[in-house]
Scaffold this motif. Structure first.
Motif, PDB file in Angstrom:
ATOM      1  N   GLN A  27       0.800  -1.211   0.000  1.00 46.32           N
ATOM      2  CA  GLN A  27       0.000   0.000   0.000  1.00 46.32           C
ATOM      3  C   GLN A  27       0.835   1.266   0.000  1.00 46.32           C
ATOM      4  O   GLN A  27       0.303   2.365  -0.013  1.00 46.32           O
ATOM      5  N   THR A  28       2.165   1.110   0.066  1.00 48.60           N
ATOM      6  CA  THR A  28       3.042   2.264   0.184  1.00 48.60           C
ATOM      7  C   THR A  28       3.437   2.778  -1.188  1.00 48.60           C
ATOM      8  O   THR A  28       3.876   2.014  -2.042  1.00 48.60           O
ATOM      9  N   SER A  29       3.307   4.089  -1.403  1.00 50.54           N
ATOM     10  CA  SER A  29       3.740   4.699  -2.649  1.00 50.54           C
ATOM     11  C   SER A  29       5.190   5.104  -2.496  1.00 50.54           C
ATOM     12  O   SER A  29       5.527   5.963  -1.688  1.00 50.54           O
ATOM     13  N   ARG A  30       6.080   4.484  -3.272  1.00 53.41           N
ATOM     14  CA  ARG A  30       7.510   4.751  -3.142  1.00 53.41           C
ATOM     15  C   ARG A  30       8.069   5.288  -4.445  1.00 53.41           C
ATOM     16  O   ARG A  30       7.631   4.895  -5.531  1.00 53.41           O
ATOM     17  N   ALA A  31       9.027   6.184  -4.344  1.00 57.68           N
ATOM     18  CA  ALA A  31       9.719   6.666  -5.531  1.00 57.68           C
ATOM     19  C   ALA A  31      10.451   5.501  -6.174  1.00 57.68           C
ATOM     20  O   ALA A  31      10.754   4.499  -5.525  1.00 57.68           O
ATOM     21  N   PRO A  32      10.776   5.585  -7.487  1.00 67.11           N
ATOM     22  CA  PRO A  32      11.405   4.454  -8.179  1.00 67.11           C
ATOM     23  C   PRO A  32      12.674   3.965  -7.502  1.00 67.11           C
ATOM     24  O   PRO A  32      12.872   2.788  -7.319  1.00 67.11           O
ATOM     25  N   ILE A  33      13.535   4.880  -7.109  1.00 69.13           N
ATOM     26  CA  ILE A  33      14.786   4.495  -6.468  1.00 69.13           C
ATOM     27  C   ILE A  33      15.062   5.483  -5.348  1.00 69.13           C
ATOM     28  O   ILE A  33      14.899   6.676  -5.514  1.00 69.13           O
ATOM     29  N   SER A  34      15.486   5.018  -4.225  1.00 62.93           N
ATOM     30  CA  SER A  34      15.936   5.928  -3.189  1.00 62.93           C
ATOM     31  C   SER A  34      16.975   5.244  -2.341  1.00 62.93           C
ATOM     32  O   SER A  34      17.032   4.021  -2.289  1.00 62.93           O
ATOM     33  N   GLN A  35      17.784   6.018  -1.686  1.00 58.55           N
ATOM     34  CA  GLN A  35      18.760   5.479  -0.756  1.00 58.55           C
ATOM     35  C   GLN A  35      18.738   6.356   0.479  1.00 58.55           C
ATOM     36  O   GLN A  35      18.915   7.555   0.389  1.00 58.55           O
ATOM     37  N   PHE A  80      37.698  -2.124  16.979  1.00 62.06           N
ATOM     38  CA  PHE A  80      36.866  -2.637  18.065  1.00 62.06           C
ATOM     39  C   PHE A  80      37.610  -3.686  18.891  1.00 62.06           C
ATOM     40  O   PHE A  80      37.570  -3.664  20.126  1.00 62.06           O
ATOM     41  N   VAL A  81      38.306  -4.579  18.225  1.00 67.45           N
ATOM     42  CA  VAL A  81      39.056  -5.628  18.920  1.00 67.45           C
ATOM     43  C   VAL A  81      40.103  -5.029  19.848  1.00 67.45           C
ATOM     44  O   VAL A  81      40.334  -5.523  20.964  1.00 67.45           O
ATOM     45  N   HIS A  82      40.727  -3.953  19.414  1.00 68.56           N
ATOM     46  CA  HIS A  82      41.769  -3.310  20.211  1.00 68.56           C
ATOM     47  C   HIS A  82      41.221  -2.191  21.103  1.00 68.56           C
ATOM     48  O   HIS A  82      41.997  -1.464  21.719  1.00 68.56           O
ATOM     49  N   ASN A  83      39.898  -2.058  21.146  1.00 70.99           N
ATOM     50  CA  ASN A  83      39.248  -1.023  21.953  1.00 70.99           C
ATOM     51  C   ASN A  83      39.670   0.389  21.535  1.00 70.99           C
ATOM     52  O   ASN A  83      39.729   1.310  22.354  1.00 70.99           O
ATOM     53  N   TYR A  84      39.954   0.535  20.247  1.00 73.77           N
ATOM     54  CA  TYR A  84      40.277   1.843  19.675  1.00 73.77           C
ATOM     55  C   TYR A  84      38.948   2.455  19.227  1.00 73.77           C
ATOM     56  O   TYR A  84      38.275   1.884  18.363  1.00 73.77           O
ATOM     57  N   PRO A  85      38.530   3.582  19.792  1.00 72.40           N
ATOM     58  CA  PRO A  85      37.119   4.002  19.711  1.00 72.40           C
ATOM     59  C   PRO A  85      36.705   4.662  18.409  1.00 72.40           C
ATOM     60  O   PRO A  85      36.140   5.764  18.401  1.00 72.40           O
ATOM     61  N   PHE A  86      36.984   4.001  17.287  1.00 63.67           N
ATOM     62  CA  PHE A  86      36.537   4.508  16.002  1.00 63.67           C
ATOM     63  C   PHE A  86      35.865   3.382  15.236  1.00 63.67           C
ATOM     64  O   PHE A  86      36.483   2.704  14.414  1.00 63.67           O
ATOM     65  N   VAL A  87      34.600   3.165  15.539  1.00 63.70           N
ATOM     66  CA  VAL A  87      33.797   2.179  14.827  1.00 63.70           C
ATOM     67  C   VAL A  87      32.455   2.808  14.483  1.00 63.70           C
ATOM     68  O   VAL A  87      32.047   3.795  15.095  1.00 63.70           O
ATOM     69  N   ALA A  88      31.786   2.251  13.497  1.00 58.75           N
ATOM     70  CA  ALA A  88      30.489   2.776  13.073  1.00 58.75           C
ATOM     71  C   ALA A  88      29.551   1.634  12.748  1.00 58.75           C
ATOM     72  O   ALA A  88      29.974   0.546  12.369  1.00 58.75           O
ATOM     73  N   ILE A  89      28.273   1.886  12.910  1.00 57.85           N
ATOM     74  CA  ILE A  89      27.228   1.002  12.433  1.00 57.85           C
ATOM     75  C   ILE A  89      26.650   1.665  11.199  1.00 57.85           C
ATOM     76  O   ILE A  89      26.208   2.815  11.260  1.00 57.85           O
ATOM     77  N   SER A  90      26.674   0.983  10.070  1.00 59.52           N
ATOM     78  CA  SER A  90      26.205   1.563   8.820  1.00 59.52           C
ATOM     79  C   SER A  90      24.986   0.793   8.335  1.00 59.52           C
ATOM     80  O   SER A  90      25.054  -0.414   8.118  1.00 59.52           O
ATOM     81  N   ILE A  91      23.874   1.500   8.170  1.00 61.10           N
ATOM     82  CA  ILE A  91      22.653   0.903   7.639  1.00 61.10           C
ATOM     83  C   ILE A  91      22.207   1.746   6.457  1.00 61.10           C
ATOM     84  O   ILE A  91      21.816   2.908   6.611  1.00 61.10           O
ATOM     85  N   GLY A  92      22.299   1.187   5.273  1.00 60.72           N
ATOM     86  CA  GLY A  92      21.825   1.869   4.078  1.00 60.72           C
ATOM     87  C   GLY A  92      20.447   1.361   3.696  1.00 60.72           C
ATOM     88  O   GLY A  92      20.000   0.316   4.176  1.00 60.72           O
ATOM     89  N   PHE A  93      19.768   2.087   2.826  1.00 55.99           N
ATOM     90  CA  PHE A  93      18.439   1.669   2.364  1.00 55.99           C
ATOM     91  C   PHE A  93      18.321   1.992   0.888  1.00 55.99           C
ATOM     92  O   PHE A  93      18.497   3.132   0.477  1.00 55.99           O
ATOM     93  N   ILE A  94      18.038   0.986   0.086  1.00 55.67           N
ATOM     94  CA  ILE A  94      17.896   1.152  -1.358  1.00 55.67           C
ATOM     95  C   ILE A  94      16.557   0.577  -1.783  1.00 55.67           C
ATOM     96  O   ILE A  94      16.179  -0.523  -1.365  1.00 55.67           O
ATOM     97  N   VAL A  95      15.839   1.303  -2.619  1.00 56.50           N
ATOM     98  CA  VAL A  95      14.654   0.771  -3.270  1.00 56.50           C
ATOM     99  C   VAL A  95      14.992   0.584  -4.741  1.00 56.50           C
ATOM    100  O   VAL A  95      15.395   1.531  -5.413  1.00 56.50           O
ATOM    101  N   SER A  96      14.867  -0.638  -5.221  1.00 56.58           N
ATOM    102  CA  SER A  96      15.244  -0.972  -6.596  1.00 56.58           C
ATOM    103  C   SER A  96      14.008  -1.461  -7.347  1.00 56.58           C
ATOM    104  O   SER A  96      13.237  -2.271  -6.830  1.00 56.58           O
ATOM    105  N   THR A  97      13.815  -0.933  -8.559  1.00 57.48           N
ATOM    106  CA  THR A  97      12.657  -1.315  -9.372  1.00 57.48           C
ATOM    107  C   THR A  97      13.099  -2.034 -10.627  1.00 57.48           C
ATOM    108  O   THR A  97      14.274  -2.074 -10.974  1.00 57.48           O
ATOM    109  N   ARG A  98      12.136  -2.580 -11.332  1.00 59.45           N
ATOM    110  CA  ARG A  98      12.429  -3.241 -12.600  1.00 59.45           C
ATOM    111  C   ARG A  98      12.873  -2.236 -13.657  1.00 59.45           C
ATOM    112  O   ARG A  98      13.596  -2.556 -14.583  1.00 59.45           O
TER     113      ARG A  98
END
Length: 322
Positions: free
Chosen positions: A7-15, A153-171
């Motif tokens: 039911q969701t209207s989505r643009a053709p591609i988005s990130q 992270f293993v060495h407790n050097y405080p430079f880590v990130a969590i990366s979550i991307g989002f892509i909508v792909s159409t035909r």
């Protein structure tokens, strides 16, 4: 509450993007209540915050992280820990609970169940088959790096990130449509204005490859920048964080030949571009395209990126398709 995909209207591609860094600083593409992807961004935000809680529980107050005894080697000096797989599993569960039809491409899952080979376009393979078989005209894909900067992270050097991307792909299309602008803790981001190597604070990850030709080319590239009077050189160990820092103006340019995969850069591309920068393939100076496997990137303001690439020269080392 989340809207049903049918039911969701989505643009053709988005990130869309969401970052949570180890120091509780978060970076995101801004959203407006009218955006068709507001629910997805809020979901990514809650998943990243939950992931940050898990990482902090694993991390010790001093010395090495609590999970250092269960470190495994994926290849060469590329590490994976219990925390990586735990975070990826939790993020996947959160997304699937809200959007069961959406696909998650997690870095650690790709080791055991690869959905593409080196240099395959992303998304492709099994992911494209989902689109062909789907009753809908699109599929939504979340490229996830649960802990970008695992060695840190293993060495407790405080430079880590969590990366979550989002892509909508159409035909019909395989492009990325960028909307709105980038923010950090609700403040708009703008890349810094350096125009040359001489006024550039450059962050450059060397990566995990230890072949002689790769090492020689990487160190030769650093020598070229230094001889061109580079203002400052840094190496952080996290591609996702580097892109966030370029977008926020904390560093001038990020260069890496051999970043780990699309989950490292997918979200950060939007951050940098929406902050007014460019994200180019360091091999040919074109807009960076999402592909499986190791890639080559240079991101920052257009003029400084041009100069950094001019001094560095074209990278020639390649990566295995195995």
């Amino acid at each position: 509450a989340f809207e049903d995909d049918s039911q969701t209207s989505r643009a053709p591609i988005s990130q869309s993007t969401y970052y949570l860094l180890s120091n509780n600083t978060y970076y995101q593409e801004s959203t407006m209540s009218s955006s068709p992807y507001h629910a997805e961004l809020e979901l990514a935000k809650s998943a990243a915050l939950k992931a940050g809680e898990i990482i902090r529980k694993y991390s010790g107050n001093s010395g090495r992280s609590n999970n250092s005894a269960v470190v495994c080697v994926k290849s060469g000096v590329d590490l994976v820990t219990e925390a990586d797989t735990h975070v990826e599993r939790v993020v996947t569960q959160i997304i699937k609970a809200a959007f069961p039809e959406d696909d998650i491409v997690g870095e650690e899952d790709q080791v055991e169940f690869p959905k593409g080979r080196q240099d395959d376009p992303f998304p492709t393979g099994r992911i494209c088959k989902l689109l062909i078989d789907s009753a809908y005209n699109f599929i939504s894909i979340y490229p996830v790096d649960p802990i970008d900067g695992t060695t840190n992270f293993v060495h407790n050097y405080p430079f880590v990130a969590i990366s979550i991307g989002f892509i909508v792909s159409t035909r019909q299309q395989r492009e990325v449509e960028l909307e709105h602008f980038s923010m950090v803790n609700q403040q708009e981001l703008i890349v810094t204005p350096p125009t040359s190597v001489e006024d550039c604070l450059l962050v450059n990850n060397i990566g995990h490859c230890r072949r002689d030709d790769f090492i020689d080319e990487s160190t030769d590239r650093v020598n070229k920048w230094l001889r061109a009077n580079l203002r400052g050189y840094r190496s952080s160990g996290s591609a996702a964080q580097n892109l966030a820092h370029v977008a926020s103006g904390q560093v001038s340019c990020y260069y890496e030949h051999g970043y780990g995969g699309p989950w490292d850069v997918c979200a950060g591309i939007v951050l940098v571009k929406e902050a007014g920068g460019v994200v180019w393939d360091a091999r040919d100076g074109t807009d960076l395209q999402m592909r499986f496997g190791k890639g080559s990137v240079c991101a920052g303001g257009k003029r400084v990126v041009e100069d950094v690439l001019r001094v560095a020269g074209k990278p020639t080392t390649t990566f295995s398709k195995g």
